[in-house]
Design a protein around this motif. Structure first.
Motif, short mmCIF file in Angstrom:
data_model
loop_
_atom_site.label_atom_id
_atom_site.label_comp_id
_atom_site.label_asym_id
_atom_site.label_seq_id
_atom_site.Cartn_x
_atom_site.Cartn_y
_atom_site.Cartn_z
N MET A 197 0.76 -1.24 0.01
CA MET A 197 -0.16 0.00 -0.04
C MET A 197 0.75 1.28 0.02
SD MET A 197 -2.86 1.16 2.68
CE MET A 197 -3.81 2.88 2.28
N ASP B 76 3.86 1.44 -1.09
CA ASP B 76 4.44 1.63 -2.48
C ASP B 76 3.58 2.41 -3.50
OD1 ASP B 76 6.66 0.64 -1.67
OD2 ASP B 76 6.29 -1.39 -2.19
N ARG B 77 2.42 1.92 -3.38
CA ARG B 77 1.51 2.43 -4.14
C ARG B 77 1.01 3.94 -3.94
NH1 ARG B 77 -4.04 -0.91 -4.36
NH2 ARG B 77 -4.46 0.93 -6.06
N LEU B 78 0.85 4.50 -2.77
CA LEU B 78 0.90 5.82 -2.49
C LEU B 78 2.26 6.57 -3.07
CD1 LEU B 78 -0.44 8.36 -1.01
CD2 LEU B 78 0.72 7.48 0.97
N SER C 23 4.22 5.84 -5.63
CA SER C 23 3.87 5.79 -6.99
C SER C 23 2.93 6.86 -7.47
CB SER C 23 3.46 4.35 -7.34
OG SER C 23 3.24 4.50 -9.04
N TYR C 24 1.62 6.88 -6.68
CA TYR C 24 0.57 7.97 -6.79
C TYR C 24 1.31 9.35 -6.80
CZ TYR C 24 -3.31 10.74 -6.28
OH TYR C 24 -4.52 11.69 -6.51
N SER D 233 3.48 10.21 -9.68
CA SER D 233 2.94 10.40 -10.90
C SER D 233 2.25 12.00 -10.89
CB SER D 233 1.66 9.40 -11.22
OG SER D 233 0.57 9.65 -10.39
N ARG E 143 -12.30 7.16 -2.23
CA ARG E 143 -12.04 5.75 -1.92
C ARG E 143 -12.87 5.06 -0.78
NH1 ARG E 143 -10.12 5.02 -6.97
NH2 ARG E 143 -7.86 5.42 -7.22
N ARG F 148 -6.61 4.17 -11.50
CA ARG F 148 -5.25 4.64 -10.91
C ARG F 148 -4.65 6.05 -11.16
NH1 ARG F 148 -1.19 2.08 -12.32
NH2 ARG F 148 -1.93 1.29 -14.38
N ASN F 149 -3.81 6.59 -10.30
CA ASN F 149 -3.15 7.83 -10.63
C ASN F 149 -4.17 9.08 -11.07
OD1 ASN F 149 -0.91 6.55 -9.62
ND2 ASN F 149 -0.33 5.84 -11.86
N ASP G 15 -7.26 5.05 -16.02
CA ASP G 15 -5.89 5.31 -15.32
C ASP G 15 -5.28 6.56 -16.03
OD1 ASP G 15 -6.30 2.90 -13.97
OD2 ASP G 15 -5.21 1.64 -15.30
N ASN G 16 -4.38 7.16 -14.99
CA ASN G 16 -3.44 8.32 -15.53
C ASN G 16 -4.49 9.57 -16.09
OD1 ASN G 16 -0.99 6.88 -14.45
ND2 ASN G 16 -1.53 5.43 -16.54
#
Length: 233
Positions: free
Chosen positions: A1, A3-5, A7-8, A11, A38, A75-76, A94-95
């Protein structure tokens, strides 16, 4: 989790030159709005509608961004600044990047297909400031919608939409291949298809003005001899 934050947040830094660190990005209203959405969406999926709405209202009060708990977001997702409205049946890939004062609005429920009233944004879409995307339409992958455009029809993949009512304008291939265009608009290129027509009209106007000046000069030359001949009699 975690790592996802990270990455976000990275981005968002890739799309916004303003923040100096991830800590600054954590204070962005768009980040808070997405995080609270969310939670609200999870409650909505669990049919805890009142609690979902309560989280939604708190998020709107805190961020000036109104995302219906039923909206589906990939995502992102990045909302740069606030005052954005996203409807219940909106579906965002996404993105996707949205700037301030954008509406993903709906139509009459009887006009939608199976209750679908709001737009679908595919991956890597960019929506410029003040744009209005209305109805159960699809904005294709890598499409860009310019500032203040009003879009009510499907947008092809890779198209750039400008104007009111929005229409597609061709952009150079090297611009289309760029991963990200701020505000969804290639500002170093002419965006309006009418610009060429305006240039043509200005050129024609200059020609007409030159012809009028030549006609005036001819009239003055013709009037001069008549005045001299009249004075000699």
């Amino acid at each position: 989790m975690f790592d996802r934050l990270i990455s976000y947040l990275d981005s968002i830094k890739a799309r916004d030159p303003a923040p100096r660190s991830r800590w600054e990005v954590l204070l962005y209203p768009g980040v808070w709005a997405l995080g609270l959405h969310r939670l609200a969406h999870w409650l909505f999926e669990a049919e805890l509608y009142f609690l979902a709405r309560a989280v939604n209202h708190f998020s709107r009060f805190l961020t000036a961004i109104d995302i219906h708990p039923g909206a589906k977001i990939g995502r992102n997702f990045f909302i740069d600044h606030g005052f954005t409205v996203i409807g219940e049946t909106a579906h965002i890939g996404d993105n996707v990047t949205i700037y301030q004062c954008v509406t993903l609005g709906g139509t009459n429920p009887t006009n939608g297909k199976g209750g679908k009233r709001h737009p679908t944004l595919m991956d890597n879409v960019i929506i410029g400031s003040g744009a209005q995307i209305i109805g159960p339409i699809t904005v294709g992958e890598r499409a860009r919608v310019g500032a203040n455009a009003v879009v009510t029809d499907d947008v092809p993949e890779g198209a750039t939409m400008v104007g009111l009512k929005a229409r597609s304008t061709l952009v150079p291939a090297e611009t289309w291949l760029r991963e990200f265009i701020p505000y969804g608009t290639p500002c170093d290129e002419p965006c309006e298809p009418s610009s060429q027509r305006i240039d043509e009209l200005e050129s024609r106007l200059a020609q007409l003005q030159a012809e009028i000046e030549r006609m005036r000069g001819g009239d003055e030359n013709a009037a001069g001899p008549r005045k001299r001949s009249g004075s000699s009699t």
